[in-house]
Design an enzyme around this catalytic site. Sequence first.
Site, PDB file in Angstrom:
ATOM      1  CB  SER A 123      -0.867  -0.019   1.265  1.00  0.00           C
ATOM      2  OG  SER A 123      -1.400   1.255   1.524  1.00  0.00           O
ATOM      3  CD  GLU A 125      -2.259   5.112   4.785  1.00  0.00           C
ATOM      4  OE1 GLU A 125      -1.860   5.184   5.943  1.00  0.00           O
ATOM      5  OE2 GLU A 125      -2.779   6.065   4.183  1.00  0.00           O
ATOM      6  CE1 TYR A 147      -3.975  -1.806   5.632  1.00  0.00           C
ATOM      7  CE2 TYR A 147      -3.010   0.271   4.916  1.00  0.00           C
ATOM      8  CZ  TYR A 147      -3.588  -0.944   4.620  1.00  0.00           C
ATOM      9  OH  TYR A 147      -3.781  -1.313   3.311  1.00  0.00           O
TER      10      TYR A 147
END
Length: 322
Positions: A123, A125, A147
């Site tokens: 991701s 992120e 996460y």
Amino acid sequence: MPTAIIMGITGQDGSYLAELLLSKGYKVVGVARRASTVTYERIEHLLDKISVVQGDLTDQGSLIALLEEHKPTEVYNLAAQSFVPTSWNQPALTGDVTALGVTRLLEAIRYVDPKIRFYQASSSEMFGKVLEVPQRETTPFYPRSPYGVAKVYGHYITVNYRESFNLFAVSGILFNHESPRRGLEFVTRKISDAVAKIKLGLARELRLGNLESQRDWGFAGDYVDAMWRMLQQDQPDNFVIGTGQTHSVQEFCEIAFGRVGLDYKDHVIVDERYYRPAEVDLLISDSSKAGKILGWEPQVEFKQLVEMMVDSDLKRLSAKVA
Ligand code: NAP
Ligand code: G4F
């Protein structure tokens, strides 16, 4: 007929990937965790074409048994605790599923059949407090949520198993991708669902967090095609996938409300409950490597995506109130 296993078949991406693989002639085995009610809303239209079996990323034995029974040529790991705010409330669970779950799956592959090709859903992120703009495969990571930290682990364990055991293991570093099948708590779908409800008189306001947050948003249907392309290469590698454009939550609201003739300023209320303990910075992808090697380009533009989501929620909710 090649067989593909999709971990996370009940999720947004699982449903689009299953459609793509079926269209390419694959036998598709989708893995879903056991729940007290069925969670097949996104794959209802596929249930006569795919097999859905039970398994869980927290259970090593179930993963080994799956591979032994179904003998896949490709495994796509789309399963995760994928909602960033939940990762602050349930950090240990997020680590167990989103990080260690990847190791369990790689171990199952190594044990059962090391020739299986493996896709890991990494991701944007992971870039978090970004160290370079735009972000590419070589940009260092600086995750800003449990996460994001878990996804960095998943990414590096995938690279490590590729290098240690010669597995065909790829990491797709995907930027935000949305669709009418996006979960209702993610900001794009929260907005499109609320716009439809407000238009139909079922709600009056929409409470959101930081309207200035920006994301590189694409269409999920385009992104699953990139996943498949990554597994068809001669060599396993890492690829960044995104549109290369960024838009704010406010811009999303303007287009979404505008689609039904409303002004977002009349309905959106900023509510600090939806602010995060830490935000990511300017996420913008550089997917030129994917363009060059995979021949992949996004097909759906931002405005088209927003309107597709609003139209879909309006249709769905209109049918309910009729
Ligand atoms: P999603 O809609 O939240 O789907 C996640 C899937 O994981 C669901 O099928 C969920 O099952 C399953 N799952 C959760 N915990 C599990 C467990 N312990 N064992 C087995 N399955 C489990 O996510 P998505 O948007 O399709 O994203 C797919 C993957 O890409 C995720 O790994 C996500 O982190 C990653 N990703 C997404 C984006 C994006 O913008 N969408 C961008 C980058 C990376 P239930 O239905 O039972 O909950
Ligand atoms: O839609 P979001 O919750 O997605 P987020 O955090 O970017 O994560 C998604 O994309 C990642 C890829 O970068 C995936 F890895 C991850 O699994 C997931 O699919 O939030 C987007 C932005 C944030 O900056 C948030 O602060 O929207 C802002 N926002 C503003 N108001 C809100 C809200 N987000 C949510 N969920 N709800 C709000 O009310």
